[in-house]
Design an enzyme around this catalytic site. Structure first.
Site, mmCIF file in Angstrom:
data_model
loop_
_atom_site.group_PDB
_atom_site.id
_atom_site.type_symbol
_atom_site.label_atom_id
_atom_site.label_comp_id
_atom_site.label_asym_id
_atom_site.label_seq_id
_atom_site.Cartn_x
_atom_site.Cartn_y
_atom_site.Cartn_z
ATOM 1 N N GLY A 120 0.772 -1.236 0.000
ATOM 2 C CA GLY A 120 0.000 0.000 0.000
ATOM 3 C C GLY A 120 0.810 1.296 0.000
ATOM 4 O O GLY A 120 1.781 1.476 -0.744
ATOM 5 N N ASP A 154 7.858 -6.504 14.336
ATOM 6 C CA ASP A 154 6.484 -6.144 14.660
ATOM 7 C C ASP A 154 6.533 -4.847 15.459
ATOM 8 O O ASP A 154 7.090 -4.811 16.559
ATOM 9 C CB ASP A 154 5.839 -7.274 15.482
ATOM 10 C CG ASP A 154 4.365 -7.021 15.753
ATOM 11 O OD1 ASP A 154 3.945 -5.848 15.794
ATOM 12 O OD2 ASP A 154 3.631 -8.013 15.927
ATOM 13 N N ASN A 157 3.994 5.123 8.883
ATOM 14 C CA ASN A 157 2.864 4.694 8.055
ATOM 15 C C ASN A 157 2.205 3.405 8.544
ATOM 16 O O ASN A 157 1.001 3.222 8.364
ATOM 17 C CB ASN A 157 3.386 4.523 6.613
ATOM 18 C CG ASN A 157 2.439 3.721 5.756
ATOM 19 O OD1 ASN A 157 1.415 4.231 5.293
ATOM 20 N ND2 ASN A 157 2.741 2.444 5.555
ATOM 21 N N TYR A 177 -10.880 2.772 15.669
ATOM 22 C CA TYR A 177 -9.971 3.207 14.599
ATOM 23 C C TYR A 177 -9.915 4.741 14.564
ATOM 24 O O TYR A 177 -8.829 5.332 14.515
ATOM 25 C CB TYR A 177 -10.409 2.644 13.240
ATOM 26 C CG TYR A 177 -9.480 3.077 12.113
ATOM 27 C CD1 TYR A 177 -8.152 2.636 12.082
ATOM 28 C CD2 TYR A 177 -9.916 3.949 11.122
ATOM 29 C CE1 TYR A 177 -7.288 3.062 11.069
ATOM 30 C CE2 TYR A 177 -9.055 4.367 10.108
ATOM 31 C CZ TYR A 177 -7.746 3.924 10.088
ATOM 32 O OH TYR A 177 -6.885 4.343 9.092
ATOM 33 N N PRO A 216 -5.272 10.846 4.652
ATOM 34 C CA PRO A 216 -6.010 10.481 3.444
ATOM 35 C C PRO A 216 -7.429 10.012 3.725
ATOM 36 O O PRO A 216 -7.735 9.477 4.790
ATOM 37 C CB PRO A 216 -5.198 9.312 2.866
ATOM 38 C CG PRO A 216 -3.956 9.184 3.688
ATOM 39 C CD PRO A 216 -4.268 9.818 5.009
ATOM 40 N N VAL A 272 -8.224 5.074 0.189
ATOM 41 C CA VAL A 272 -7.089 4.680 -0.657
ATOM 42 C C VAL A 272 -7.217 3.169 -0.877
ATOM 43 O O VAL A 272 -7.336 2.415 0.100
ATOM 44 C CB VAL A 272 -5.735 4.930 0.043
ATOM 45 C CG1 VAL A 272 -4.576 4.795 -0.943
ATOM 46 C CG2 VAL A 272 -5.701 6.290 0.744
ATOM 47 N N PHE A 315 -5.775 -2.321 2.945
ATOM 48 C CA PHE A 315 -6.408 -1.816 4.168
ATOM 49 C C PHE A 315 -7.769 -2.470 4.463
ATOM 50 O O PHE A 315 -8.008 -2.956 5.569
ATOM 51 C CB PHE A 315 -6.571 -0.294 4.021
ATOM 52 C CG PHE A 315 -7.266 0.384 5.158
ATOM 53 C CD1 PHE A 315 -6.580 0.760 6.305
ATOM 54 C CD2 PHE A 315 -8.632 0.669 5.085
ATOM 55 C CE1 PHE A 315 -7.229 1.400 7.359
ATOM 56 C CE2 PHE A 315 -9.282 1.315 6.128
ATOM 57 C CZ PHE A 315 -8.584 1.671 7.268
HETATM 58 P P1 NDP Z 1 -1.937 -1.818 3.925
HETATM 59 O O1 NDP Z 1 -2.663 -2.877 4.695
HETATM 60 O O2 NDP Z 1 -1.798 -1.998 2.456
HETATM 61 O O3 NDP Z 1 -0.484 -1.588 4.566
HETATM 62 C C1 NDP Z 1 -0.289 -1.566 5.945
HETATM 63 C C2 NDP Z 1 1.203 -1.680 6.251
HETATM 64 O O4 NDP Z 1 1.372 -1.599 7.680
HETATM 65 C C3 NDP Z 1 1.786 -3.005 5.792
HETATM 66 O O5 NDP Z 1 3.049 -2.793 5.211
HETATM 67 C C4 NDP Z 1 1.941 -3.793 7.088
HETATM 68 O O6 NDP Z 1 3.089 -4.632 7.031
HETATM 69 C C5 NDP Z 1 2.213 -2.663 8.105
HETATM 70 N N1 NDP Z 1 1.868 -3.110 9.454
HETATM 71 C C6 NDP Z 1 0.639 -3.380 9.961
HETATM 72 N N2 NDP Z 1 0.745 -3.852 11.213
HETATM 73 C C7 NDP Z 1 2.071 -3.889 11.505
HETATM 74 C C8 NDP Z 1 2.831 -4.303 12.638
HETATM 75 N N3 NDP Z 1 2.221 -4.790 13.740
HETATM 76 N N4 NDP Z 1 4.170 -4.203 12.604
HETATM 77 C C9 NDP Z 1 4.780 -3.717 11.498
HETATM 78 N N5 NDP Z 1 4.137 -3.310 10.397
HETATM 79 C C10 NDP Z 1 2.795 -3.411 10.394
HETATM 80 O O7 NDP Z 1 -2.717 -0.458 4.257
HETATM 81 P P2 NDP Z 1 -2.463 1.074 3.838
HETATM 82 O O8 NDP Z 1 -1.290 1.229 2.974
HETATM 83 O O9 NDP Z 1 -3.764 1.597 3.379
HETATM 84 O O10 NDP Z 1 -2.207 1.691 5.287
HETATM 85 C C11 NDP Z 1 -1.074 2.470 5.608
HETATM 86 C C12 NDP Z 1 -1.486 3.548 6.588
HETATM 87 O O11 NDP Z 1 -2.412 4.419 5.970
HETATM 88 C C13 NDP Z 1 -2.180 3.039 7.860
HETATM 89 O O12 NDP Z 1 -1.680 3.753 8.962
HETATM 90 C C14 NDP Z 1 -3.657 3.373 7.611
HETATM 91 O O13 NDP Z 1 -4.353 3.555 8.815
HETATM 92 C C15 NDP Z 1 -3.508 4.656 6.829
HETATM 93 N N6 NDP Z 1 -4.651 5.050 6.029
HETATM 94 C C16 NDP Z 1 -5.182 4.233 5.069
HETATM 95 C C17 NDP Z 1 -6.253 4.650 4.309
HETATM 96 C C18 NDP Z 1 -6.898 3.766 3.301
HETATM 97 O O14 NDP Z 1 -8.045 4.048 2.904
HETATM 98 N N7 NDP Z 1 -6.244 2.725 2.811
HETATM 99 C C19 NDP Z 1 -6.821 5.993 4.485
HETATM 100 C C20 NDP Z 1 -6.202 6.759 5.515
HETATM 101 C C21 NDP Z 1 -5.147 6.319 6.232
HETATM 102 P P3 NDP Z 1 3.138 -6.174 7.510
HETATM 103 O O15 NDP Z 1 1.748 -6.720 7.416
HETATM 104 O O16 NDP Z 1 4.120 -6.811 6.590
HETATM 105 O O17 NDP Z 1 3.650 -6.088 8.897
HETATM 106 C C1 8X3 Z 2 -8.944 4.893 6.318
HETATM 107 C C2 8X3 Z 2 -10.051 5.667 5.732
HETATM 108 O O1 8X3 Z 2 -12.479 6.344 6.026
HETATM 109 O O2 8X3 Z 2 -11.955 3.993 6.259
HETATM 110 O O3 8X3 Z 2 -8.259 5.604 7.298
HETATM 111 O O4 8X3 Z 2 -11.349 5.532 7.957
HETATM 112 S S1 8X3 Z 2 -11.523 5.353 6.530
#
Ligand code: NDP
Ligand code: 8X3
Length: 251
Positions: free
Chosen positions: A11, A58, A85, A151, A181, A184, A188
């Site tokens: 992501g 982790d 992130n 959340y 954001p 996205v 997620f």
């Molecule tokens: P993804 O699920 O695609 O990516 C999440 C990333 O976080 C992965 O690389 C995962 O790696 C890592 N992660 C999760 N838990 C752990 C852990 N315990 N230790 C280490 N790494 C961890 O989601 P996004 O790219 O969408 O999310 C990235 C950020 O953006 C988050 O903070 C999310 O809340 C935020 N966000 C997302 C939105 C969306 O609509 N997608 C909107 C707004 C904010 P791995 O599993 O390999 O550990």
């Molecule tokens: C992720 C976007 O709207 O699902 O942070 O909370 S939303």
């Protein structure tokens, strides 16, 4: 220049690491999925001819975070940019029906994990007398929506922490920014709905969500402003989304 991006196996984090690498940064990529990290490291190194350090841990485990940052090799110690992130949503339930394991995963990752790595890396930045921390918040950190309770709470915490860190780190010459954001399309929603791909797909049906690259480009833009400029806070939404709950879908 060196950028550390947490949650770079997927992501937004993966796109962010790639855009920094494409702009000549050496990058430190982190996450729990080792195979993805080593594959991504190989790709970035061969595509951009930069150095990549993959750290598998982790972020919820404070000892693992401290060990990873304390044992950085000398050529990766001078971190210029930290992108906080790594994060997740787990479930979408009313407060009374909430799953406590979900709550703990979100609080431990989105708040405590972010704090653990920020403490370790900010010490390194203070020694270097420079740095930039960019926190990935969310529209869920600006607004609340039905069943988003915990959340939303974790992302409101990120919003408050960004403001507070900015004050603490000002005297050390370290910038703090936040990007928030809307929708996205990444892993997620698949994670939120515990692997239910068809439920996850429905979230983005009938509209064009942001791509991870849209957010990554914004993060890189924030990081590449002149030294005297800090972008405190950005909210980035798909054009088809007005706020957390108002979206325009086509048939
Ligand atoms: P993804 O699920 O695609 O990516 C999440 C990333 O976080 C992965 O690389 C995962 O790696 C890592 N992660 C999760 N838990 C752990 C852990 N315990 N230790 C280490 N790494 C961890 O989601 P996004 O790219 O969408 O999310 C990235 C950020 O953006 C988050 O903070 C999310 O809340 C935020 N966000 C997302 C939105 C969306 O609509 N997608 C909107 C707004 C904010 P791995 O599993 O390999 O550990
Ligand atoms: C992720 C976007 O709207 O699902 O942070 O909370 S939303």
């Amino acid at each position: 220049m060196i950028a550390l991006v947490t949650g770079a196996t997927s992501g937004i984090g993966k796109s962010t690491a790639e855009i920094f690498a494409g702009n000549g940064y050496d990058v430190i990529i982190t996450g729990r999925r080792e195979e993805r990290l080593s594959e991504f490291k190989k790709n970035l190194e061969s595509k951009y001819k930069i150095k990549v350090l993959a750290l598998c841990f982790d972020i919820r485990q404070v000892a693992e975070v401290e060990k990873a940052i304390n044992s950085l090799p000398a050529d990766f110690k001078k971190i210029d940019v930290l992108v906080n992130n790594a994060g997740l949503a787990a479930g979408l339930s009313s407060i009374q029906d909430g799953n406590i394991d979900h709550w703990e995963r979100m609080i431990d990752t989105n708040i405590k994990g972010l704090l653990y790595i920020t403490k370790s890396v900010s010490k390194v930045m203070i020694e270097n007398k420079k740095g930039h921390i960019i926190n990935v918040g969310s529209i869920a950190g600006k607004e609340a929506y039905a069943n988003g309770n915990v959340y939303c709470g974790t992302k409101h915490a990120v919003d408050a922490l960004s403001k507070s860190m900015r004050i603490d780190l000002l005297q050390h010459g370290i910038k703090v920014s936040a990007v928030n954001p809307g929708m996205v399309e990444t892993e997620f929603s698949v994670v939120r709905f515990d692997g239910d791909e068809s439920r996850a797909k429905k979230v983005y049906e009938g509209l064009q969500p942001l791509s991870p690259d849209d957010v990554a480009e914004t993060i890189y833009w924030m990081a590449s402003r002149p030294a005297h400029v800090n972008i405190n806070d950005v909210i980035i939404m798909p054009s088809a989304q007005a706020n957390s709950t108002t979206v325009k879908r086509h048939a």
